[in-house]
Motif scaffolding. Structure first.
Motif, PDB file in Angstrom:
ATOM      1  N   TYR A 331      37.340  44.726  36.695  1.00 23.55           N
ATOM      2  CA  TYR A 331      37.347  43.572  35.799  1.00 23.55           C
ATOM      3  C   TYR A 331      38.736  43.411  35.191  1.00 23.55           C
ATOM      4  O   TYR A 331      39.452  44.389  35.003  1.00 23.55           O
ATOM      5  CB  TYR A 331      36.315  43.737  34.679  1.00 23.55           C
ATOM      6  N   SER A 332      39.081  42.160  34.876  1.00 25.77           N
ATOM      7  CA  SER A 332      40.381  41.889  34.256  1.00 25.77           C
ATOM      8  C   SER A 332      40.192  41.272  32.873  1.00 25.77           C
ATOM      9  O   SER A 332      39.376  40.342  32.718  1.00 25.77           O
ATOM     10  CB  SER A 332      41.190  40.934  35.121  1.00 25.77           C
ATOM     11  N   LYS A 334      42.028  39.305  31.575  1.00 26.72           N
ATOM     12  CA  LYS A 334      42.486  37.918  31.656  1.00 26.72           C
ATOM     13  C   LYS A 334      41.337  36.975  32.011  1.00 26.72           C
ATOM     14  O   LYS A 334      41.430  35.774  31.792  1.00 26.72           O
ATOM     15  CB  LYS A 334      43.622  37.813  32.673  1.00 26.72           C
ATOM     16  N   ASN A 335      40.280  37.552  32.591  1.00 28.87           N
ATOM     17  CA  ASN A 335      39.049  36.788  32.825  1.00 28.87           C
ATOM     18  C   ASN A 335      38.109  37.125  31.674  1.00 28.87           C
ATOM     19  O   ASN A 335      37.237  37.966  31.774  1.00 28.87           O
ATOM     20  CB  ASN A 335      38.441  37.162  34.177  1.00 28.87           C
ATOM     21  N   ARG A 336      38.333  36.456  30.565  1.00 30.45           N
ATOM     22  CA  ARG A 336      37.772  36.833  29.269  1.00 30.45           C
ATOM     23  C   ARG A 336      36.250  37.022  29.277  1.00 30.45           C
ATOM     24  O   ARG A 336      35.741  38.041  28.813  1.00 30.45           O
ATOM     25  CB  ARG A 336      38.169  35.779  28.242  1.00 30.45           C
ATOM     26  N   GLU A 337      35.511  36.069  29.782  1.00 34.66           N
ATOM     27  CA  GLU A 337      34.061  36.124  29.668  1.00 34.66           C
ATOM     28  C   GLU A 337      33.454  37.247  30.506  1.00 34.66           C
ATOM     29  O   GLU A 337      32.563  37.967  30.050  1.00 34.66           O
ATOM     30  CB  GLU A 337      33.448  34.773  30.041  1.00 34.66           C
ATOM     31  N   SER A 338      33.916  37.395  31.740  1.00 34.23           N
ATOM     32  CA  SER A 338      33.365  38.470  32.574  1.00 34.23           C
ATOM     33  C   SER A 338      33.736  39.839  32.017  1.00 34.23           C
ATOM     34  O   SER A 338      32.953  40.796  32.110  1.00 34.23           O
ATOM     35  CB  SER A 338      33.848  38.333  34.022  1.00 34.23           C
ATOM     36  N   PHE A 339      34.922  39.938  31.419  1.00 35.33           N
ATOM     37  CA  PHE A 339      35.341  41.207  30.819  1.00 35.33           C
ATOM     38  C   PHE A 339      34.450  41.539  29.624  1.00 35.33           C
ATOM     39  O   PHE A 339      33.990  42.679  29.470  1.00 35.33           O
ATOM     40  CB  PHE A 339      36.810  41.123  30.386  1.00 35.33           C
ATOM     41  N   ASP A 353      37.795  38.181  20.681  1.00 36.09           N
ATOM     42  CA  ASP A 353      38.901  37.573  21.421  1.00 36.09           C
ATOM     43  C   ASP A 353      40.222  38.261  21.075  1.00 36.09           C
ATOM     44  O   ASP A 353      41.085  38.425  21.944  1.00 36.09           O
ATOM     45  CB  ASP A 353      38.991  36.079  21.088  1.00 36.09           C
TER      46      ASP A 353
END
Length: 435
Positions: A331-332, A334-339, A353
């Motif tokens: 997971y990254s 930078k991919n806020r929701e999936s992280f 956030d």
């Protein structure tokens, strides 16, 4: 009652007189300071196996040129009884080559074994058989391991350092050290299944279960054995001979998880290490001739068991199910929701956030992630490197009472040699074998 007490004391004295050290099982938790061990004890809700040993103390770990040691200098101290500079293995700052307790023991006919979850050419295992100016000379260390035959039983990772590049290895000299080892009588295996099926009478063993390090304890593949399984098989093999034995076992990856400031990773690596120690203690409990020693080469991370407010949220840590490494690979930030969803799923925590921005913008996102997670459960880390904090030592068996008080890491191999009746001053004349 007094007669009973007197009889009991006499019995203890007689047992101690006739209990002679024959075998040594020497555990090194790489990076495992008292905080790492006690944190896992808190998480597990019980004392760890080695915490219940009757004798213990503390050990200074500094090297010859720094208050903060690396694993090469610390390994040298624990294996030879001498201080050297960081990065050097069994060669002193002035160039003197010093023998290890394994080399001395072999001269007296003792069987020797090394079990690690890193490459067998890594700093700590190398410190028991190799002599190099730099721990980075792993191809040379591999050559010395095979050519010296100092170690009878070797288990861990790192077969790439034993093979030439045309066979998928890392060697430029064309040497096939695995074939050389076979010619010297070593049985060579690469899987857990092969290990489990090995006969107890196996005389010499080279078991390399991965091209580099083994997988972390929490993600170990089925074909790679756990540390306790390797220790159990090693004891079965080594105790099958008439000769005494010295076995060194390293919990190699405690250090790496602490470098990442990953409390979950530390938990799982220390737990694997503890299970291996229990196997050795069970063996020693059945006899009166086996000494079990548990210590560390240094502390890593400067782990603090509270970041304030007089609390540590152990219950929250118990809900963690993945390492920071694993999360960052899959997971990254930078991919806020999936992280966010991953952290809720695998850690039971909610990141803001601001937390995610902090992780994503950090120079080392993985370490920053570890620190954020630590703050969520009220633990703290002072460094991503080693610290100068003394480490614990625990001992069980004949001679265990010698491992008490405030020791230097060079004291440990010297005490071991004294207990088995050998001297570190043994005239082992050895020219440098490095190129």
């Amino acid at each position: 009652m007094r007669k009973f007490f007197t009889l009991f004391v006499v019995l203890i004295i007689l047992v101690s007189l006739f209990s002679q050290v024959r075998n040594i099982i020497y555990f090194i938790g790489d990076g495992m300071g008292l905080s790492q061990a006690y944190a896992v004890s808190m998480i597990e809700g019980r004392p760890l196996s080695f915490m219940k040993t009757p004798h213990g103390g503390f050990v200074k770990t500094h090297s010859a040129n720094s208050w903060i040691t690396d694993s090469a200098a610390a390994g040298t101290a624990l294996a030879s009884g001498f201080k050297t500079n960081n990065g050097m293995i069994n060669i002193l700052p002035d160039g003197t080559v010093v023998p290890t307790i394994f080399e001395i023991a072999k001269a007296y006919g003792v069987k020797t074994g090394i079990i690690v979850t890193c490459r067998v050419t890594h700093a700590t295992p190398a410190a028991f058989y190799a002599h190099v100016k730099s721990r980075n000379e792993e191809n040379e260390i591999a050559r010395q391991l095979v050519e010296s035959e100092t170690v009878d039983l070797i288990m861990g990772g790192g077969w790439a350092n034993f093979l030439p590049k045309n066979l998928g290895g890392k060697r430029n000299d064309g040497l096939n050290l695995i074939e050389m080892a076979k010619e010297k009588g070593y049985t060579y295996i690469t899987t857990k299944e092969e290990l489990m099926n090995l006969p107890g009478g196996t005389n010499k063993l080279l078991a390399l279960f991965a091209p580099s390090h083994l997988d972390p304890a929490s993600e170990r593949k089925e074909e790679q054995p756990m540390l306790y399984e390797m220790v159990k098989k090693a004891i079965e093999i080594l105790s099958n001979f008439d000769e005494p034995f010295i076995l060194m076992v390293e919990g190699s990856q405690i250090d790496w998880e602490a470098h990442d400031n990953d409390i979950y990773g530390v938990w799982k690596e220390v737990l694997e290490f503890e299970k291996a120690v229990q196997v050795a203690l069970d063996f020693a409990l059945q006899r009166n001739d086996t000494l079990v020693i548990v210590t560390a080469d240094h502390e890593t991370g400067g782990l603090g068991l509270s970041s304030g407010d007089y609390k540590i949220d152990v219950d929250k840590i118990r809900k963690f199910t993945e390492t920071i490494d694993w999360i960052m690979e899959n997971y990254s930030p930078k991919n806020r929701e999936s992280f966010k969803e991953a952290i809720e799923k695998y850690f039971g925590l909610t990141l803001s956030d601001t937390d995610i921005d902090r992780i994503a913008s950090a120079e080392n996102s993985k370490v920053e992630f570890g620190r954020v997670m630590g703050e969520k459960v009220n633990i703290g880390w002072t460094t991503t490197s080693h610290s100068g904090i003394p480490v614990p030592v625990y001992a069980f068996g004949p001679g265990a009472e010698n491992f008490t008080g405030f020791l230097d890491n060079t004291d440990i191999p010297r005490i071991i040699m004294r207990l088995v009746g050998y001297s570190l001053q043994y005239p082992l004349v050895k020219e440098p074998v490095m190129k």
